[in-house]
Design an enzyme around this catalytic site. Structure first.
Site, PDB file in Angstrom:
ATOM      1  N   HIS A 198     -43.118 -68.616   2.768  1.00 63.46           N
ATOM      2  CA  HIS A 198     -42.202 -69.673   3.107  1.00 63.46           C
ATOM      3  C   HIS A 198     -42.376 -69.911   4.675  1.00 63.46           C
ATOM      4  CE1 HIS A 198     -38.598 -67.813   5.424  1.00 63.46           C
ATOM      5  NE2 HIS A 198     -38.921 -66.681   4.655  1.00 63.46           N
ATOM      6  N   CYS A 324     -27.552 -63.827  13.135  1.00 65.58           N
ATOM      7  CA  CYS A 324     -26.470 -63.291  12.441  1.00 65.58           C
ATOM      8  C   CYS A 324     -26.804 -61.724  12.426  1.00 65.58           C
ATOM      9  CB  CYS A 324     -26.713 -63.814  11.227  1.00 65.58           C
ATOM     10  SG  CYS A 324     -25.056 -63.898  10.267  1.00 65.58           S
TER      11      CYS A 324
HETATM   12  C1  LIG Z   1     -39.256 -64.956   8.764  1.00 65.46           C
HETATM   13  C2  LIG Z   1     -39.515 -63.771   9.451  1.00 65.46           C
HETATM   14  C3  LIG Z   1     -39.572 -62.379   8.772  1.00 65.46           C
HETATM   15  C4  LIG Z   1     -38.874 -62.285   7.520  1.00 65.46           C
HETATM   16  O1  LIG Z   1     -39.798 -62.870   6.484  1.00 65.46           O
HETATM   17  P1  LIG Z   1     -38.974 -62.944   4.907  1.00 65.46           P
HETATM   18  O2  LIG Z   1     -40.137 -63.418   3.934  1.00 65.46           O
HETATM   19  O3  LIG Z   1     -38.106 -63.944   4.895  1.00 65.46           O
HETATM   20  O4  LIG Z   1     -38.426 -61.750   4.500  1.00 65.46           O
HETATM   21  C5  LIG Z   1     -40.125 -61.363   9.267  1.00 65.46           C
HETATM   22  N1  LIG Z   1     -40.626 -61.433  10.599  1.00 65.46           N
HETATM   23  C6  LIG Z   1     -40.761 -62.640  11.211  1.00 65.46           C
HETATM   24  C7  LIG Z   1     -41.350 -62.552  12.555  1.00 65.46           C
HETATM   25  C8  LIG Z   1     -40.222 -63.680  10.795  1.00 65.46           C
HETATM   26  O5  LIG Z   1     -40.221 -64.863  11.353  1.00 65.46           O
END
Ligand SMILES: *Cc1c(COP(=O)(O)O)cnc(C)c1O
Length: 373
Positions: A198, A324
């Site tokens: 995403h 958060c």
């Molecule tokens: C968004 C993010 C995550 C978490 O990813 P998810 O797929 O939402 O669990 C982990 N590390 C970094 C650096 C992020 O920006």
């Protein structure tokens, strides 16, 4: 609405949605089913696995689909936790994403020693500190490729080599790097890496764990048990539409016009220059002197509280560096680590640009901020 929060998430690209569409309905079969419909789904998963692998400079069998980067990272730390006889020291950076820091904290609760590497005032992991911290007692080193709050790019290969010199494993959280800078599992000499769809214009709830050599080379007990999917590392019925979407998002990255990142960087610089002019050069950009992601601007404007701007700029979406923590909004640990002076900490603003950002968007953002101030 003007969206300047691309590091939090990106919209799912139309071509990605289109690629996913058949797998919700007509091609709905379980990819593990041996019948012909199952094979159709399995083939789509195999194609997506090739697309993801190609983007990461990895082999398809080294890609384990998970629900996202948080799960990927947790798998690595849980695996180590379950290893019966192992070194019990872990090294992470102080500016890792919560998924890494909290996974390290879990190990700490279970008796491991955890070292959190400091960063320079520019937001880059201190290599001397890393060299001192990584010892023959170290089991795992985990450092991100690029920071989500300030965009600073970390010396991944150097740290990976420090880990390997003492026989430790190296994990990289490469979520923010993918699609914004070159990513190569080979060049970085990674053992494990976490990715999320995403953040690259794919769907939410799908990601990958890179395991060097594939599941057969997984060095620890497998934390999750079930039907044995994904080489036994991530059992459970495959999320076929999500996996197909992740693959399509990776294909999209490969097919983008070559100058996408350059354009984003130009507009990010325009944003910083314009703010500098409007506010009489009283802005400071974190990570300004080091390599940074092209879309990320973490900055402070003298005399302006982030909260105030955040609450009043209703038509502009950005981040004020709050995070958060156990359900309570507090200051991001990244900002806390990089900014030493206490009075600056509540001034942090993060603007992260989408790929299709325009000059007009930047102008609207600037005038919106100006109006509120
Ligand atoms: C968004 C993010 C995550 C978490 O990813 P998810 O797929 O939402 O669990 C982990 N590390 C970094 C650096 C992020 O920006």
């Amino acid at each position: 609405m003007l969206y300047f929060d691309a590091n939090a998430t990106t919209p799912c690209a139309p071509e990605v949605q289109e690629a996913m569409r058949p797998y919700w309905s007509d091609a709905f079969a379980n990819a593990s089913s041996p019948h012909c419909a199952g094979r159709v789904a399995a083939q789509a998963v195999a194609a997506a696995r090739r697309s993801v692998a190609e983007c990461l400079d990895a082999r398809p069998q080294e890609i384990i689909f998970t629900s996202g980067a948080t799960e990927s990272t947790n798998l690595v730390f849980w695996g180590l936790l379950l290893a019966p006889r192992t070194r019990r020291h872990v090294v992470v950076s102080a500016i890792e994403h919560k998924s890494v820091l909290e996974s390290a904290a879990l190990l700490e609760e279970q008796g491991f020693e955890v070292t959190r590497l400091p960063v320079t005032p520019d937001g880059v992991v201190d290599l001397d500190a890393a060299a001192r911290a990584i010892t023959p007692e170290t089991a795992l080193v985990s450092v991100q490729a690029a920071n989500n709050e300030i965009g600073t790019i970390q010396p991944v290969l150097q740290i990976s080599r420090l880990a390997h010199e003492v026989g430790a494993f190296f994990h990289v959280d490469a979520v923010q790097a993918l699609g914004k800078m070159p990513v190569s599992m080979l060049d970085w000499e990674c053992d494990f890496a976490s990715f999320s769809a995403h953040k690259i214009y794919g769907p939410k709830g799908i990601g990958a764990l890179f395991v060097k050599g594939g599941p057969l080379r997984w060095p620890w007990p497998r934390p999750l048990r079930g039907g044995g999917q994904e080489g036994g590392l991530r059992p459970g019925t495959l999320n076929v539409p999500g996996i197909v979407g992740f693959g399509a998002a990776c294909d999209r990255l490969q097919q983008r016009p070559a100058n996408v990142l350059e354009n984003v960087a130009t507009l990010r610089d325009l944003l910083e220059d314009s703010l500098g002019r409007k506010f009489n050069n009283s802005i400071s950009v974190l990570g300004k002197n080091v390599d940074r992601l092209p879309n990320t601007s973490g900055l402070l404007i003298e005399g302006i509280d982030a909260d105030m701007l955040f609450l009043r700029c209703k038509d502009v979406l950005f981040s004020d560096g709050s995070a958060c923590k156990s359900g309570v909004i507090g200051l991001s640990h990244v900002v806390d680590s990089v900014l030493i002076e206490k009075k600056l900490k509540n001034k942090f603003l993060r603007f992260t640009l989408l790929e299709n950002v325009t000059k007009h968007d930047i102008e609207l953002l600037i005038s919106s901020i100006e109006e509120v101030v």
